[in-house]
Design a protein around this motif. Structure first.
Motif, PDB file in Angstrom:
ATOM      1  N   PRO A 227       0.812  -1.190   0.000  1.00 31.93           N
ATOM      2  CA  PRO A 227       0.000   0.000   0.000  1.00 31.93           C
ATOM      3  C   PRO A 227       0.849   1.244   0.000  1.00 31.93           C
ATOM      4  O   PRO A 227       1.883   1.313   0.644  1.00 31.93           O
ATOM      5  CB  PRO A 227      -0.805  -0.133   1.296  1.00 31.93           C
ATOM      6  CG  PRO A 227       0.012  -1.025   2.155  1.00 31.93           C
ATOM      7  CD  PRO A 227       0.772  -1.920   1.255  1.00 31.93           C
ATOM      8  N   GLN A 232      -3.420   5.270  -3.318  1.00 31.72           N
ATOM      9  CA  GLN A 232      -4.198   4.046  -3.276  1.00 31.72           C
ATOM     10  C   GLN A 232      -3.315   2.846  -3.541  1.00 31.72           C
ATOM     11  O   GLN A 232      -2.523   2.849  -4.473  1.00 31.72           O
ATOM     12  CB  GLN A 232      -5.296   4.095  -4.337  1.00 31.72           C
ATOM     13  CG  GLN A 232      -6.390   5.094  -4.025  1.00 31.72           C
ATOM     14  CD  GLN A 232      -7.469   5.036  -5.081  1.00 31.72           C
ATOM     15  OE1 GLN A 232      -7.194   4.788  -6.251  1.00 31.72           O
ATOM     16  NE2 GLN A 232      -8.702   5.252  -4.682  1.00 31.72           N
ATOM     17  N   SER A 236      -6.900  -1.666  -4.183  1.00 30.55           N
ATOM     18  CA  SER A 236      -8.025  -0.742  -4.238  1.00 30.55           C
ATOM     19  C   SER A 236      -7.902   0.215  -5.404  1.00 30.55           C
ATOM     20  O   SER A 236      -8.574   1.227  -5.451  1.00 30.55           O
ATOM     21  CB  SER A 236      -8.097   0.072  -2.939  1.00 30.55           C
ATOM     22  OG  SER A 236      -6.967   0.918  -2.814  1.00 30.55           O
ATOM     23  N   PRO A 360      -5.308  -5.312   1.826  1.00 35.85           N
ATOM     24  CA  PRO A 360      -5.574  -4.205   2.743  1.00 35.85           C
ATOM     25  C   PRO A 360      -5.509  -4.634   4.199  1.00 35.85           C
ATOM     26  O   PRO A 360      -5.962  -5.716   4.559  1.00 35.85           O
ATOM     27  CB  PRO A 360      -6.990  -3.760   2.354  1.00 35.85           C
ATOM     28  CG  PRO A 360      -7.584  -4.934   1.662  1.00 35.85           C
ATOM     29  CD  PRO A 360      -6.461  -5.613   0.963  1.00 35.85           C
ATOM     30  N   LEU A 371     -13.326  -4.431   7.184  1.00 36.63           N
ATOM     31  CA  LEU A 371     -13.191  -3.698   5.919  1.00 36.63           C
ATOM     32  C   LEU A 371     -14.560  -3.186   5.511  1.00 36.63           C
ATOM     33  O   LEU A 371     -15.594  -3.675   5.992  1.00 36.63           O
ATOM     34  CB  LEU A 371     -12.637  -4.596   4.804  1.00 36.63           C
ATOM     35  CG  LEU A 371     -11.165  -5.003   4.802  1.00 36.63           C
ATOM     36  CD1 LEU A 371     -10.886  -5.844   3.570  1.00 36.63           C
ATOM     37  CD2 LEU A 371     -10.245  -3.807   4.843  1.00 36.63           C
ATOM     38  N   GLU A 375     -14.100  -2.039  -0.169  1.00 37.16           N
ATOM     39  CA  GLU A 375     -12.754  -2.591  -0.084  1.00 37.16           C
ATOM     40  C   GLU A 375     -12.757  -4.090  -0.349  1.00 37.16           C
ATOM     41  O   GLU A 375     -11.852  -4.620  -1.005  1.00 37.16           O
ATOM     42  CB  GLU A 375     -12.154  -2.287   1.285  1.00 37.16           C
ATOM     43  CG  GLU A 375     -11.804  -0.828   1.491  1.00 37.16           C
ATOM     44  CD  GLU A 375     -11.365  -0.535   2.911  1.00 37.16           C
ATOM     45  OE1 GLU A 375     -10.465   0.302   3.092  1.00 37.16           O
ATOM     46  OE2 GLU A 375     -11.927  -1.141   3.843  1.00 37.16           O
ATOM     47  N   GLY A 473      -8.966  -8.461   4.189  1.00 36.62           N
ATOM     48  CA  GLY A 473      -8.369  -8.326   2.880  1.00 36.62           C
ATOM     49  C   GLY A 473      -7.652  -9.542   2.358  1.00 36.62           C
ATOM     50  O   GLY A 473      -7.799  -9.915   1.190  1.00 36.62           O
TER      51      GLY A 473
END
Length: 647
Positions: A227, A232, A236, A360, A371, A375, A473
């Motif tokens: 990430p 972003q 995502s 994520p 989440l 997401e 995630g």
């Protein structure tokens, strides 16, 4: 080229199609960003008359983009855009929105006569030669009707010519229709990817040929394997459409995905015992031959030659991560990227490529949803895309691995939600460095899962809701990976709680997915044991390896491939082959002979034999009745023991 495989991208779209939002989502964490607005501040008519709609559009664009982006207006001078593009600096991102406004200024009657074609050619040259990273937005006019007015026709002609020139100069071209993205042109690095995929690049694939040649893979700031700090992450990114967009397929409950071939396993089962082996056969390994036969749709499956390991890192906060050292999952992921650690070493030994992806991070499950639904949707599509890319790259088997902090507790929560299991019964012991058992950490994890289950006790148990509430995630990406592999008829080797939990979630989305999964070993993990039982997956081996999720599958992979290699290469045992003289005489006939003319013994065990036995026998054989066999006697006795039936 930029870190994403392109330095310039052209985003086409109609009115209110979402093209500007999509273009802005491509920026990510790319350092300095300059927003170049080509529309005239005075409005599209070029005068200062009141136009509330135009003012509202400009205000919406300004509110949506970050305040830190400096804005340059070029509507009053079209040549200014060429100067900005030519003066772009390395490491800078220029977002031009849009070329339609630039063309409006270009055909302004006050600037005529002008050599528009030459100016458009200058724009294409500026795009090619710019040192900055370019994101160009434009309106698609090639699908619209020919305007009725002279000015309208001049505008569409000029913009259509501009779009063609810019598309030819750009490294990548995307078309946005109703918020859905379809890639029309991709850079060479990702040209094999199917149209309609998300724009964010997949995580780097490390060619694992041997530990010696596995070198650290640089992790650029905007790469998909982690990430971004302010932008972003890849999962995502602009994943507004599936790779299978052309088929109308979406990830939803009750999807219809392909099933493995149902006849090939039986044919492989009958064929393996006839092979020229020196012993009793393959034992439990015969199941891998039948599994490969089903997934490949042939009785004699080929060995897996191009495996890929997908290592998913997704951290869970709160009590789920109790007993885990801070930053441990990141260290493991970086270790794998560098070609080190058990996963990378085993992948190298198996000749597999290694792909490390970051899912994520999740909130504490005992406190709130881990989440958002958006997401989860993005993570599912990202996993699907990883499977699509693997298939396009020639991968013939996927190995699912994970190294996230707290992932075992999340998997236990998913099992509790989907199977009704007691959390404490499916949560494995917590092992800390030094192979020590941390019972306190285990109790904290159990309490976190228990509290999470109490929090969601009235929530729906649909697949996506379970991922929102508990799974997070890493399990969502793994679920999408399994679904995408199923859509591409790509087998998946599961190993560990994350993979099994993901397979359980796929049952609600596509029940066919579990038939494409193979479980090499359960590793004595209680969650894996229960999940495998629910899924109907029987572990191939009982190695009880505890080197991290995915390691057991990699350790078993050479053995599984050995069984496939032998099954594919060995001939039929001479004792099981048909009589050569009989077959030679039969093949030498000018006219095809009725199969009944061959003695039955000549066909037994022959690979070309058909299932139905010839109904007729030569007269010589019919003249002498054969001695009754044990099977005939059984049928006779069974028949006489049955009561007579009335007509």
């Amino acid at each position: 080229m930029s870190v994403d495989g392109w330095r310039s991208v052209l985003v086409l779209g109609g009115i209110r199609s979402g093209k500007s939002e999509f273009a802005e989502s491509l920026v990510g964490d790319t350092g300095s960003v300059r927003y170049v607005a080509t529309g005239s501040p005075a409005g599209p008519r070029g005068d200062d008359s009141d136009d509330p709609d135009w003012d509202a559009r400009v205000a919406a664009h300004r509110e949506r983009r970050p305040a830190a982006w400096p804005t340059e207006e070029t509507g009053a001078d079209p040549a200014r855009l060429l100067e900005i593009l030519s003066g772009g600096k390395e490491g800078e991102t220029l977002l031009v929105d849009d070329l339609g406004g630039w063309v409006t200024g270009l055909i302004d009657p006050a600037r005529q006569p002008a050599d528009d074609v030459a100016t458009i050619a200058d724009l294409a040259t500026a795009v090619r030669e710019s040192n900055a990273r370019l994101i160009l937005v434009t309106s698609e006019v090639g699908l619209s009707l020919v305007p009725l007015t002279t000015v309208g026709r001049a505008y569409t002609d000029a913009l259509g010519t501009t779009n063609r020139a810019a598309a030819d100069a750009a490294d990548a071209v995307a078309l946005v229709v109703a918020g859905q993205v379809s890639w029309l042109k991709r850079p060479a690095e990702v040209a094999a990817a199917p149209a309609g995929e998300p724009a964010a690049p997949a995580a780097p694939v490390v060619p694992a040929t041997s530990p010696e040649v596995l070198t650290p893979t640089p992790t650029p700031a905007a790469s998909a394997d982690g990430p971004a700090a302010d932008g972003q992450p890849a999962w995502s990114g602009p994943t507004m459409s599936l790779p299978a967009l052309a088929t109308g397929l979406v990830i939803q409950q009750g999807m219809s995905l392909p099933m493995p071939d149902e006849n090939s396993p039986t044919q492989a089962h009958d064929r393996v015992p006839t092979l020229d082996l020196g012993g009793a056969g393959f034992g439990k390994l015969q199941r891998v031959v039948e599994f490969a036969a089903a997934t490949q749709g042939v009785a004699n499956p080929r060995p897996w030659r191009s495996p890929r390991v997908v290592l998913i890192r997704g951290d869970h906060n709160g009590g789920a991560s109790a007993g885990t050292l801070p930053g441990e999952s990141r260290r493991r992921a970086d270790q794998a990227r560098a070609g080190e650690g058990p996963i990378a070493r085993l992948a190298a030994d198996a000749g597999a490529t290694l792909q490390v992806v970051d899912a994520p991070a999740c909130a504490a499950m005992e406190e709130r949803e881990v989440l958002t639904l958006e997401e989860v949707e993005s993570a599912l599509r990202y996993g699907w895309r990883l499977a699509e890319e693997a298939s396009d790259a020639g991968v013939d088997v996927l190995v699912l691995a994970a190294c996230g902090s707290g992932s075992a507790a999340a998997a236990a929560a998913v099992l509790a939600a989907t199977t009704g299991a007691e959390p404490a019964a499916v949560l494995g012991r917590v092992v800390v460095p030094g192979a020590e058992i941390d019972d306190d950490a285990w109790m904290i994890r159990c309490a976190a899962v228990r509290d999470a289950m109490h929090r969601v006790r009235r929530n729906a148990r649909s697949a996506k809701q379970v991922l929102v509430d508990l799974g997070g995630g890493d399990i969502a990406v793994a679920t999408g990976l399994i679904l995408g592999a199923t859509a591409r008829r790509l087998p998946v080797l599961l190993d560990g709680p994350v993979g099994v939990a993901a397979a359980l979630v796929t049952r609600d989305l596509a029940g066919q997915a579990r038939h494409w999964c193979l479980l090499p070993d359960h590793g004595e993990d209680p969650a894996v044991k229960l999940g495998a039982d629910v899924l109907g997956l029987t572990p191939m081996l009982d190695l009880r390896i505890g080197l991290g999720e995915g390691a057991a599958a990699l350790a078993a992979l050479p053995l599984l491939r050995s069984a496939l290699t032998l099954a594919a290469a060995l001939p039929v045992h001479p004792a099981m082959a048909p009589d050569d003289a009989t077959l030679a005489a039969h093949d030498s006939l000018d006219e095809p002979e009725d199969p009944a003319e061959l003695p039955l013994s000549a066909w037994q065990g022959h690979p070309d034999a058909v299932d139905d036995v010839p109904a007729q026998r030569p007269a010589e054989e019919a003249a002498e009745p054969a001695a009754p066999s044990a099977l005939d006697s059984w049928f006779d006795n069974a028949e006489t023991d049955k009561p007579a039936r009335s007509a």
